[in-house]
Scaffold this active site. Structure first.
Site, mmCIF file in Angstrom:
data_model
loop_
_atom_site.group_PDB
_atom_site.id
_atom_site.type_symbol
_atom_site.label_atom_id
_atom_site.label_comp_id
_atom_site.label_asym_id
_atom_site.label_seq_id
_atom_site.Cartn_x
_atom_site.Cartn_y
_atom_site.Cartn_z
ATOM 1 N N HIS A 186 0.692 -1.216 -0.020
ATOM 2 C CA HIS A 186 0.129 0.059 -0.064
ATOM 3 C C HIS A 186 0.956 1.225 0.250
ATOM 4 O O HIS A 186 1.548 1.478 0.903
ATOM 5 C CB HIS A 186 -0.814 0.104 1.199
ATOM 6 N N ASN A 193 -13.951 -5.362 -17.470
ATOM 7 C CA ASN A 193 -13.151 -4.992 -16.041
ATOM 8 C C ASN A 193 -14.310 -5.147 -14.991
ATOM 9 O O ASN A 193 -15.017 -4.129 -14.857
ATOM 10 C CB ASN A 193 -12.399 -3.821 -16.188
ATOM 11 N N HIS A 241 -5.354 -9.480 -12.951
ATOM 12 C CA HIS A 241 -6.507 -8.408 -12.648
ATOM 13 C C HIS A 241 -6.810 -8.027 -14.258
ATOM 14 O O HIS A 241 -5.636 -7.313 -14.852
ATOM 15 C CB HIS A 241 -6.047 -7.417 -11.887
#
Length: 472
Positions: free
Chosen positions: A247, A380, A347
């Site tokens: 992150h 997506n 992804h």
């Protein structure tokens, strides 16, 4: 002497007991997937080329340059004609959504997928101990977890978590929550619910950095049933080996590259900045730095260290001829991830995202095929996209016992999350890919938008182009 011998024996037995207890405790902390259910909308919600054109035309704030930009973005998106849109889009109300639109979109997904998953697995809703829901861009009161608990009449002691704002990487964040709960609680069932609400999130302005999101996202979702029950190991599909979260929210450039904001006219949308690829690359590299030692064999890590050392020595001895450490096509990791991974679950953020990860990890078209086909068939679908890629692999009967599957996702913040699964048994289950899997991959992945809009190369073309001539 006899006393010392007895004492030593007792000590050894006690140490053996402690080691056994520690090992036995760790076995109860495992995280298994028992089953998962993907969501597929009804046929009337398919978003074909013609309807994409209608939606674009309804945005009266677009100028000729914006039309050209949108059409070229669709042409290059890698998305096909069988993806799904929310009902209010198809009814022409995307620019004026109601709270009811968002609630109904989520309830339709919840009630379809959770019911099917529980029925197929033989687990009742009253047996669920942990419920984690991630929907980034829609927050309702009562929460979405409360809606699910109310509909399925779950127990009052269910540990419920409702995540919002976590972006496309939220699935693995939800998984991390489940994994950590399993460490301290034995014999539990967990339900992971991942989706995104598009109904209230259409951008109706003309800022290029914000209208791009309209082209990429489609309706989808997945529900995953997990457990740490040792007795159910033989029924499990996948076993979690490791999970790494990165992150970069503390970096201003990473934090600001993907945000939900209002434009100058006060119209809400998702801003995608020019520095997003750079932020994603940096998060990806940092994630791989932690992940690699966990999933790659020692011989590959030693080979990489040796090659890196030779390169540094060469650069020191020949500084003028030394390069930048990057190929002309982009950065490469230098590690052979195929030495520790059999399948790559990427992804489906867009064609450029898939190409970029493939280049970095030196993957072939076979490795990228599941992600490319998922983008083409379902678009997506945000945090749930990883599971559609996994579903493609399962439908193609690629997943065999002992195989290792790497999942990689990106999300606003900026975040990069990854995890490694081990296939517990050969997987040949049925899922939403069944009605199309024999046709994938097609001989030619023709883009329907390219056929109708691909000739637009400049502003003059856009000026002379009447968007709806092809419909008449």
């Amino acid at each position: 002497m006899e006393f010392l011998t007895l004492f030593s024996l007792v000590t050894v037995l006690y140490l053996c007991f402690l080691i056994w207890k520690l090992f036995d405790q760790r076995r109860d902390q495992e995280c298994y997937i028992l089953d998962y259910q993907l969501y597929k909308g009804s046929d009337e919600r398919k978003l074909g080329t013609d309807y994409c054109g209608r939606i674009i035309e309804r945005n009266k704030s677009l100028g000729l340059n914006e039309y050209k930009f949108l059409l070229k973005a669709i042409v290059n998106s890698g998305i096909g004609e069988e993806t799904y849109a929310p009902r209010n889009f198809l009814e022409g109300r995307e620019s004026s959504p109601t709270l009811k639109d968002g609630v109904e979109e989520m309830e339709e997904f919840f009630q379809d997928t959770i019911a099917k998953l529980l029925a197929r697995s033989g687990v009742s809703s009253s047996e669920i101990d942990v419920l984690v829901v991630n929907v980034s861009m829609f927050s309702d009161v009562p929460s979405l977890t409360s809606r699910i608990m109310n509909h399925y009449k779950m127990r009052e002691d269910v540990k419920a978590f409702n995540l919002s704002g976590m972006g496309c990487s939220a699935s693995l964040i939800s998984l991390d929550i489940v994994k950590n709960i399993f460490k301290s609680h034995k014999n539990k069932y967990a339900l992971l619910v991942t989706s995104e609400s598009l109904s209230p999130n259409w951008y109706n302005g003309n800022e290029r950095s914000m209208i791009l999101a309209n082209c990429l996202f489609r309706t989808g979702g997945c529900v995953v049933l997990l457990t740490n029950k040792r007795a159910l190991k033989h029924k499990a599909m996948l076993k979690l080996k490791c999970l790494v979260r990165t992150h970069h929210g503390a970096r201003d450039d990473a934090f600001n590259c993907c945000r939900q904001i209002e434009d100058e006219q006060g119209r809400l949308g998702v801003y995608l900045g020019r520095n997003l690829p750079k932020a994603a690359t940096r998060a990806f590299v940092d994630n791989l730095r932690v992940l690699s030692p966990k999933i790659l064999p020692a011989r590959e890590l030693l080979r990489f260290l040796f090659v890196s050392l030779i390169k540094k020595i060469t650069q020191i001895s020949s500084p003028k001829s030394a390069g930048t450490g990057k190929s002309r096509d982009g950065p490469r990791s230098g590690l052979n991830f195929k030495s520790g991974v059999d399948h790559f679950c990427l992804h489906t953020g867009g064609k450029a995202v898939i190409d970029g990860i493939g280049l970095s990890l030196d993957l072939c078209e076979y490795d990228l095929e599941p992600a490319r086909m998922t983008l083409h068939r379902f678009g997506n679908t945000s945090a749930s996209s990883l599971w559609y890629v996994l579903g493609y692999m399962e439908a193609k009967k690629r997943l065999k016992k002992g195989d290792r599957v790497l999942m990689i996702s990106f999300g606003a913040g900026f975040k990069c999350n990854s995890c490694l699964w081990e296939v517990v048994k050969d997987l040949e289950g049925r899922n939403v890919w069944d009605d199309r899997i024999d046709g994938y991959p097609p001989e030619s992945l023709a883009n329907p938008f390219m056929k109708k809009f691909g000739w637009i190369n400049n502003v003059e073309d856009a000026t002379n182009f009447k968007l709806f001539d092809f419909l008449n």
